[in-house]
Design a protein around this motif. Structure first.
Motif, PDB file in Angstrom:
ATOM      1  N   ASP A  28      52.728  39.039  43.076  1.00  0.00           N
ATOM      2  CA  ASP A  28      53.045  37.853  43.806  1.00  0.00           C
ATOM      3  C   ASP A  28      52.629  36.714  42.690  1.00  0.00           C
TER       4      ASP A  28
ATOM      5  N   GLU B 129      49.299  45.040  41.819  1.00  0.00           N
ATOM      6  CA  GLU B 129      49.703  44.130  42.730  1.00  0.00           C
ATOM      7  C   GLU B 129      49.937  44.280  43.870  1.00  0.00           C
TER       8      GLU B 129
ATOM      9  N   ASN C  76      47.809  40.905  43.094  1.00  0.00           N
ATOM     10  CA  ASN C  76      46.357  40.565  42.814  1.00  0.00           C
ATOM     11  C   ASN C  76      45.392  39.173  42.835  1.00  0.00           C
ATOM     12  N   ASN C  77      46.103  38.501  43.213  1.00  0.00           N
ATOM     13  CA  ASN C  77      46.210  36.762  43.699  1.00  0.00           C
ATOM     14  C   ASN C  77      45.347  36.135  43.021  1.00  0.00           C
TER      15      ASN C  77
ATOM     16  N   GLU D  74      47.705  32.920  44.668  1.00  0.00           N
ATOM     17  CA  GLU D  74      48.885  33.941  44.781  1.00  0.00           C
ATOM     18  C   GLU D  74      48.923  33.986  45.954  1.00  0.00           C
TER      19      GLU D  74
HETATM   20 CA   LIG Z   1      50.228  38.778  41.154  1.00  0.00          CA
END
Ligand SMILES: [Ca+2]
Ligand SMILES: [Ca+2]
Length: 232
Positions: free
Chosen positions: A219, A199, A201-202, A206
């Motif tokens: 996230d 993380e 990691n979008n 996110e």
């Molecule tokens: Ca995440």
């Protein structure tokens, strides 16, 4: 004969108005009661008192005639004391503000016992839940802001509350402005983080962050619902 009578009358009038050593309030013959006398005096010999002898002293204090006093003149002897008083007042104001802040924080901790103090910061929750924007609004309503751990000690304190509730809490950071750059609510890029491995990691865009019961950060989407923890 007529001339003699006129001269005699003038002599009598002049004699009646001749000054005497009698008290001033006595009404002399031939004087009109309640009348006034104008007396004009010349300056005393050697000049008026304070005119010449005080001039050097005045010039010493204020400088030559026609010049305003300057900060270094002896007339400003009170300025250092005035500046000292101003500084003292400022220091007292700072102490008063600090005291008010401590009292306010203490009152909040008493009102909401589910809090943890770390350094000068207090994390606390009233058990409410909400998405990122609702959580921030809730904290502002209580006079605080959404929790942002700034170091390991603060993260540990916040972790205690999250562990008690065995849930996930939203943090006061996001990367909405620039992907990958997480900022606090003042727009400052955070210097401390405790991301879980992998993380942030979008995944699926996110932009907000949550703390898990293990104290690690992930996230997540900002519309999720979390436990709200504020800081004061
Ligand atoms: Ca995440
Ligand atoms: Ca993101």
């Amino acid at each position: 004969m007529v001339v003699h009578l006129i001269l005699s009358s003038l002599v009598l009038v002049a004699a009646a108005q001749k000054p005497t050593s009698s008290p001033a309030h006595r009404i002399l013959p031939g004087w009109f009661p309640n009348a006034c006398t104008l007396v004009i005096c010349g300056p005393p010999e050697g000049g008026l008192k304070g005119e010449k002898q005080d001039l050097p002293r005045i010039q010493e204090l204020w400088g030559p005639p026609g010049t305003p006093p300057n900060p270094g003149s002896k007339g400003d002897n009170n300025l250092p004391e005035l500046e000292s008083l101003k500084t003292e007042m400022k220091n007292l104001q700072v102490q008063l503000d600090t005291l008010k802040s401590i009292i306010t924080k203490t009152q909040k901790v008493l009102l909401v016992p589910n809090g943890v103090m770390v350094g000068e910061k207090i994390f606390k929750t009233d058990g409410s839940r909400g998405d990122f924007d609702a959580a921030q609004a809730n904290c502002e309503h209580m006079g605080g802001t959404l929790a942002v751990p700034r170091n390991a000690a603060e993260n540990s304190a916040l972790h205690q509350i999250v562990a008690w509730h065995n849930g996930r809490a939203v943090l006061g950071i996001n990367d909405r402005a620039t992907e990958g750059k997480f900022e606090d609510l003042n727009g400052q890029v955070i210097e401390y983080s405790n991301w879980a491995p992998g993380e942030p990691n979008n995944v699926g865009n996110e932009d907000c962050a949550e703390m898990h019961p293990d104290g690690k950060w992930h996230d997540r989407g900002c519309a999720l619902e979390w436990l709200v923890i504020c800081e004061f």
